[in-house]
Design a protein around this motif. Structure first.
Motif, mmCIF file in Angstrom:
data_model
loop_
_atom_site.group_PDB
_atom_site.id
_atom_site.type_symbol
_atom_site.label_atom_id
_atom_site.label_comp_id
_atom_site.label_asym_id
_atom_site.label_seq_id
_atom_site.Cartn_x
_atom_site.Cartn_y
_atom_site.Cartn_z
ATOM 1 N N MET A 27 0.935 -1.417 -0.213
ATOM 2 C CA MET A 27 -0.091 -0.123 0.093
ATOM 3 C C MET A 27 1.144 0.983 -0.104
ATOM 4 N N LYS A 28 2.027 0.649 0.633
ATOM 5 C CA LYS A 28 2.622 2.491 0.690
ATOM 6 C C LYS A 28 3.601 2.100 -0.547
ATOM 7 N N ARG A 29 4.039 1.091 -1.498
ATOM 8 C CA ARG A 29 4.476 0.936 -2.777
ATOM 9 C C ARG A 29 3.173 1.847 -3.721
ATOM 10 N N VAL A 30 2.109 1.767 -3.671
ATOM 11 C CA VAL A 30 0.583 2.193 -4.204
ATOM 12 C C VAL A 30 0.365 3.652 -3.930
ATOM 13 N N GLU A 31 1.018 4.514 -2.396
ATOM 14 C CA GLU A 31 0.515 5.385 -2.069
ATOM 15 C C GLU A 31 1.634 6.361 -2.849
ATOM 16 N N GLY A 32 2.937 5.811 -2.989
ATOM 17 C CA GLY A 32 3.705 6.688 -3.800
ATOM 18 C C GLY A 32 3.897 7.021 -5.206
ATOM 19 N N GLN A 33 3.084 5.621 -5.723
ATOM 20 C CA GLN A 33 2.974 5.210 -7.581
ATOM 21 C C GLN A 33 1.877 6.522 -7.521
ATOM 22 N N LEU A 34 0.256 6.665 -6.899
ATOM 23 C CA LEU A 34 -0.500 8.065 -6.965
ATOM 24 C C LEU A 34 0.355 9.344 -7.003
ATOM 25 N N ARG A 35 1.113 9.402 -6.656
ATOM 26 C CA ARG A 35 1.335 11.060 -5.944
ATOM 27 C C ARG A 35 2.676 10.713 -7.066
ATOM 28 N N GLY A 36 3.232 9.555 -7.815
ATOM 29 C CA GLY A 36 3.855 10.329 -9.160
ATOM 30 C C GLY A 36 2.550 10.570 -10.356
ATOM 31 N N LEU B 282 0.363 12.088 -10.590
ATOM 32 C CA LEU B 282 -0.162 13.413 -9.446
ATOM 33 C C LEU B 282 0.912 14.107 -10.233
ATOM 34 N N SER B 283 2.507 14.009 -9.988
ATOM 35 C CA SER B 283 3.624 15.197 -9.795
ATOM 36 C C SER B 283 3.635 15.304 -11.465
ATOM 37 N N MET B 284 3.348 13.705 -12.233
ATOM 38 C CA MET B 284 3.082 13.564 -13.864
ATOM 39 C C MET B 284 1.993 14.675 -14.370
ATOM 40 N N MET B 285 0.715 14.475 -13.647
ATOM 41 C CA MET B 285 -0.100 15.761 -14.996
ATOM 42 C C MET B 285 -0.070 16.752 -13.774
ATOM 43 N N GLU B 286 0.664 17.238 -13.103
ATOM 44 C CA GLU B 286 1.077 18.529 -12.563
ATOM 45 C C GLU B 286 2.067 19.109 -13.195
ATOM 46 N N ASN B 287 2.708 18.338 -13.938
ATOM 47 C CA ASN B 287 4.252 18.952 -14.699
ATOM 48 C C ASN B 287 3.202 18.624 -16.274
ATOM 49 N N GLY B 288 2.881 18.593 -16.761
ATOM 50 C CA GLY B 288 2.067 18.289 -17.914
ATOM 51 C C GLY B 288 2.301 17.424 -18.829
ATOM 52 N N LYS B 289 2.772 15.675 -18.302
ATOM 53 C CA LYS B 289 3.297 14.889 -18.852
ATOM 54 C C LYS B 289 2.406 14.403 -20.102
ATOM 55 N N ASP B 290 2.443 13.493 -20.661
ATOM 56 C CA ASP B 290 1.295 13.155 -22.118
ATOM 57 C C ASP B 290 0.721 12.088 -21.443
#
Length: 87
Positions: free
Chosen positions: A11-20, A22-30
């Motif tokens: 679950m901590k890994r999933v949490e990290g993936q979700l944060r990643g 979110l970061s991708m979306m904030e940075n306008g990734k494809d």
């Protein structure tokens, strides 16, 4: 209910993936990259749900049978329904 360290780690890994993601979306990734990562998160969550149900099924069936007298078959069907709902 106690959850194994492995399950908590997942679950901590999933949490990290979700944060990643979110970061991708904030940075306008494809879009394709974001969707790929979201799919990975969903798969990780689905597997964790299966793990939680399977690890705790025997314990839950025994406890429920002792406390309220429900039949094991009924409890197993309930657990399967939880898995089906998660999809």
């Amino acid at each position: 209910m106690d959850y194994p360290k492995e399950t908590l780690h997942r679950m901590k890994r999933v949490e990290g993936q979700l944060r990643g993601v979110l970061s991708m979306m904030e940075n306008g990734k494809d879009c394709k990259e974001v969707v790929t990562q979201l799919s990975a998160v969903r798969t990780a969550i689905d597997r964790t749900i299966g793990l939680v149900v399977s690890e705790n099924l025997v314990t839950c069936v025994k406890e429920a049978n002792e406390t309220d007298g429900r039949e094991p078959d009924e409890l197993i069907k309930e657990a399967v329904n939880l898995l089906v709902k998660s999809r």
